[in-house]
Design an enzyme around this catalytic site. Structure first.
Site, PDB file in Angstrom:
ATOM      1  CB  SER A 440      -0.897   0.002   1.238  1.00 54.93           C
ATOM      2  OG  SER A 440      -1.941   0.935   1.114  1.00 54.93           O
ATOM      3  N   PRO A 441       0.380   2.356  -0.607  1.00 47.84           N
ATOM      4  CG  PRO A 441      -0.636   3.766  -2.152  1.00 47.84           C
ATOM      5  CD  PRO A 441      -0.853   2.484  -1.406  1.00 47.84           C
ATOM      6  CD  GLN A 520      -1.732   7.355  -3.239  1.00 48.28           C
ATOM      7  OE1 GLN A 520      -1.038   7.958  -2.413  1.00 48.28           O
ATOM      8  NE2 GLN A 520      -2.674   6.478  -2.902  1.00 48.28           N
ATOM      9  CE1 TYR A 602      -2.743  14.651   2.688  1.00 54.73           C
ATOM     10  CE2 TYR A 602      -3.254  12.442   1.905  1.00 54.73           C
ATOM     11  CZ  TYR A 602      -2.612  13.277   2.798  1.00 54.73           C
ATOM     12  OH  TYR A 602      -1.840  12.751   3.814  1.00 54.73           O
ATOM     13  NE  ARG A 650      -5.461   4.264  -1.041  1.00 50.72           N
ATOM     14  CZ  ARG A 650      -4.740   3.695  -0.063  1.00 50.72           C
ATOM     15  NH1 ARG A 650      -4.364   4.404   0.990  1.00 50.72           N
ATOM     16  NH2 ARG A 650      -4.388   2.437  -0.123  1.00 50.72           N
ATOM     17  NE  ARG A 744       0.141   1.400  11.498  1.00 50.88           N
ATOM     18  CZ  ARG A 744      -0.820   2.160  11.007  1.00 50.88           C
ATOM     19  NH1 ARG A 744      -1.687   1.647  10.135  1.00 50.88           N
ATOM     20  NH2 ARG A 744      -0.932   3.417  11.359  1.00 50.88           N
TER      21      ARG A 744
END
Length: 795
Positions: A440-441, A520, A602, A650, A744
């Site tokens: 994942s980013p 991304q 964002y 996303r 993680r």
């Protein structure tokens, strides 16, 4: 308080409000632990009045009862109906999964056993009488246990102390009973003509023993086994019928009385019931209510069972939780020096268990609310999806219970024999991923001050590419200097950025062939110009801040973050052009996939949420207006991006805040991007507003991806506390997602995917070890285990 000092607070005078299983068992335990206690149970109904029919208890709960009160345990053991199978009826076909292990008995029998135990111990039982208010009882009692149910008057009277949150859900259901014993837990779906309804049914009483027969074969009438009230000699089963509120109303069931409702349900599920009628018992159509309390105790008053918390019946945990509450409360009262300490310890012990159960129950409840989205799944996948709906049953433990069943699910899905579902390939446009794992980013905040990725990014992304994932994603790569989150965020707006990223993609393609690498692209919007995460998350820079832009002039944290400039139409065009220039650079840099970041508050995400977009022009207002600019950016980027390379988006599927983006909005947002050419939707949640209240837990965001996938039929990437390969296999095989993105776990173990393959004994093409690493493809020995064991012990 009237008790003696010492390790046991010994509340000697105890009032229990509510004569359900939790209240009765608490009373019995407290009296057993201290016969000097004066305990009264108040129950407004008659002794044999009860709502519902059967009760399911787990082996774990029974083990606790066995240790705490063997007398009750033995009585329950003599009554239990046990079975292992679950039958799932899908479009007229019955699929069976075994090895589950259930135990149930009639609710009346459970109450009778607890009544007998309380009386034998000297507990005073008061029936058909409203209890005095808890506050009044607390004046002359050492402890008041409010076990007065989901509609607790105690909780309502002291709402300012307990601070309850009550959530009413979208289905109506009714408890009924059939006069025969099913031989399995049964789930079935039926079309009402207005939508679907589902049946949940299980046995709770054995058939009576067959009367002995005469030599002629006729039964002897003098030795019949007597039926218990409400439990016919042929056995009995609980039958719950449930459907969405709108289906229930469209069918006119809101006008039906108790008997008409039972007849309607019996006719709808006549095949499963063998044409038998259904019995009622104060049965009515109700909507399930989830109860959560901020506190469970107030002075001498403590909540227990449904008064404190509820869990949807589809995971069968209401009585289980209440009985376990009683066990914990009794133990804490014995162990702690004062009553406040005991009540605090009780809540500390039980709250995490209850929260975990409630998360599982909400997942199960939501699955049934959205059942209509799954009915077109293939039969075995549908059955597997149902069995794993709460995330407590997974692919691996279901395989241990019934390997034949999970093998059939895999075969139907086209998974090769011996291949875990996570190691099957997946195609997006012209890109085929060799497995379903995505790194994942993750923002690293490790770039040079001008946004250039360096050796850290080469090693970080290269290591994870060597670790076996099908797709490795960069962090959010910013499209302009002012679009960065921090000065240490990477960019793709200068020639040196492009060259540096090319170094990374060349390494991945050369040294980890078969691994795809994606970029991304995003713009920080109002969440920019902050310190690195470990220096103060979302905190402004101490100096050198740059101006922020956003859809509306709303700061992220009022009084902390700066007020952003609301972008004009002309400025929107300039931002869109920044995205397209970065996309062209990303293509030249060799990325295999591009993801547009429209999540986490964002810039593009801020346009989508009504909490952050207050514009009154064409780029605000309705969802269509809020989608306008993100779709314009998507279209412009898609035009620049090579046609054979996939693009994903996303999104935050919920803001976890009142008035924000809803799951229904998320489906509409995903549909809009898919219509414009998105190849998959990467479904995250939240981080849009600081006052969010996310419902954290294992795989907690996966249901949002599931809903989008199975409503729209488009590929999705699930994210959010997916931490085990078992979870990945479960989500893929159930059809809840197409890809799983893990963050993680890949920080903890860059070779997470290869280790997942090794742990499952998989050596196929979905997870090849790099040649230099092949010697490490087996778990290393961990010390001597062959030492001779003692042959003789002398005393």
């Amino acid at each position: 308080m009237t008790g003696s000092a010492g390790p046991d607070p010994r509340p000697l005078k105890v009032a229990v409000l509510g004569g359900g299983p939790g209240g009765l068992y608490a009373a019995a335990l407290l009296k057993r632990l201290d016969p000097d206690r004066e305990i009264t149970v108040w129950e407004r109904n008659a002794p044999d009045d009860t709502f519902g029919f059967g009760v399911v208890l787990s082996d774990e709960t029974l083990g606790g009862i066995e240790h705490a009160d063997p007398v009750v345990y033995r009585a329950l053991q003599a009554e239990f109906v046990r079975w292992d199978d679950i039958d799932i009826v899908h479009r007229g076909r019955t699929l069976t999964s075994g090895g589950h292990g259930f135990a149930a008995l009639g609710r009346r029998r459970l109450l009778a056993i607890l009544h007998d135990r309380c009386r034998s111990l000297g507990v005073r039982l008061v029936f058909r009488t409203e209890a005095p208010p808890a506050a009044q009882l607390a004046r002359d009692h050492d402890l008041v246990i409010a076990a007065d149910g989901v509609h607790s008057t105690t909780r309502t009277a002291h709402a300012d102390a307990f601070r309850p949150q009550l959530t009413t859900h979208r289905c109506r259901y009714i408890w009924l009973s059939a006069d025969f014993a099913l031989d399995a837990f049964r789930f079935e779906i039926a079309d009402t003509g207005h939508g679907i309804a589902q049946l949940h049914a299980y046995p709770y009483a054995h058939p009576s023993p067959t009367p002995p027969r005469t030599s002629s074969g006729a039964p002897r009438p003098s030795h019949p086994a007597p039926d218990r009230p409400g439990e016919p000699g042929g056995g009995a089963s609980t039958v719950i019928v449930e459907m969405r509120e709108e289906v229930w109303r469209a069918g006119g069931l809101d006008t039906y009385d108790e008997s008409a409702s039972a007849a309607w349900c019996a006719a709808l599920f006549a095949d499963s019931l063998g044409g038998r009628p259904l019995r009622t018992n104060n049965s009515s159509w109700i909507a399930f209510r989830t109860v959560v309390n901020e506190r469970w105790s107030h002075g001498r008053i403590v909540l227990l069972g449904d008064a404190a918390h509820t869990a949807h019946f589809s995971i069968g945990s209401g009585t289980k939780l209440a009985v376990e509450d009683a066990l914990a409360l009794a133990a804490c009262l014995r162990e702690q020096p004062t009553l406040p300490d005991a009540l605090a310890a009780y809540e500390t012990e039980r709250r995490p268990v209850v929260a975990s159960t409630q998360r599982a129950a909400r997942a199960s409840l939501a699955w049934f609310e959205d059942l209509a989205t799954y009915t077109e799944q293939p039969p075995h996948q549908f059955a597997f999806n149902l069995l794993t709906r709460s995330r407590r049953v997974t692919h691996d433990n279901l395989r241990l219970r019934d390997a034949e069943f999970t093998d059939a699910v895999a075969a139907e899905a086209g998974v090769p024999t011996g291949t875990p579902p996570m190691f099957t390939p997946f195609r997006l446009r012209g890109l085929t991923l060799r497995n379903r794992v995505v790194v994942s980013p993750m923002d690293m905040y490790a770039a040079d001050g001008d946004g250039t990725p360096g050796d850290f990014h080469l090693v970080h992304l290269g290591a994870r590419a060597l670790g076996g994932a099908g797709l490795v994603m960069t962090e959010m790569v910013c499209v302009s200097p002012e679009g960065r989150i921090t000065p240490a965020c990477t960019g793709l707006y200068a020639p040196e950025h492009e060259r540096a990223w090319r170094r990374v993609t060349d390494f991945v393609h050369t040294q980890a062939p078969g691994t795809a690498v994606g970029v991304q692209l995003g713009h920080s919007g109002r969440k920019g110009s902050t310190r690195r995460m470990w220096e103060g998350i979302d905190q402004p820079l101490p100096d050198g801040n740059w101006p922020l832009v956003a859809p509306s002039a709303l700061p992220y944290r009022p009084g902390v973050n700066q007020i952003p400039h609301a972008l004009t139409t002309t400025e929107l065009t300039a931002v869109r052009d920044q995205f397209t220039r970065s996309a062209a650079a990303a293509a030249r840099a060799g990325f295999d996939l591009l993801e547009l970041h429209c999540a986490h508050g964002y810039l593009l995400s801020a346009f989508l949420s009504p909490l952050t977009n207050r514009r009154t022009d064409a780029y605000g207002g309705s969802l269509a207006g809020r989608l306008r600019f993100p779709l314009e950016v998507f279209d412009a980027v898609r035009e620049q991006w090579p046609k054979d390379r996939p693009m994903t988006v996303r999104i935050s599927a919920t803001d976890w805040a009142e008035g924000g983006t809803t799951p229904d909005d998320a489906v509409a947002i995903a549909a809009a991007f898919a219509e414009h050419g998105a190849d998959a939707i990467d479904v995250s949640t939240g981080q849009v507003v600081p006052h969010e209240r996310p419902d954290f837990g294992r795989s907690y965001q996966a249901p949002f991806a599931d809903r989008i996938r199975n409503t729209l039929g488009i590929p999705v990437i699930a994210v959010g506390a997916i931490s085990s390969w078992d979870d990945v296999n479960s989500l893929i095989l159930a059809g809840r997602t197409d890809l799983c993105a893990l963050a993680r776990p890949h920080l903890y173990d860059p070779h997470w995917t290869l280790h997942a393959a090794a742990e499952q004994g998989y050596t196929g093409p979905g997870a090849p070890w790099p040649l230099p690493y092949q010697a490490g493809s087996r778990t290393p020995p961990a010390g001597r285990t062959d030492a001779p064991k003692p042959r003789l012990t002398l005393h």
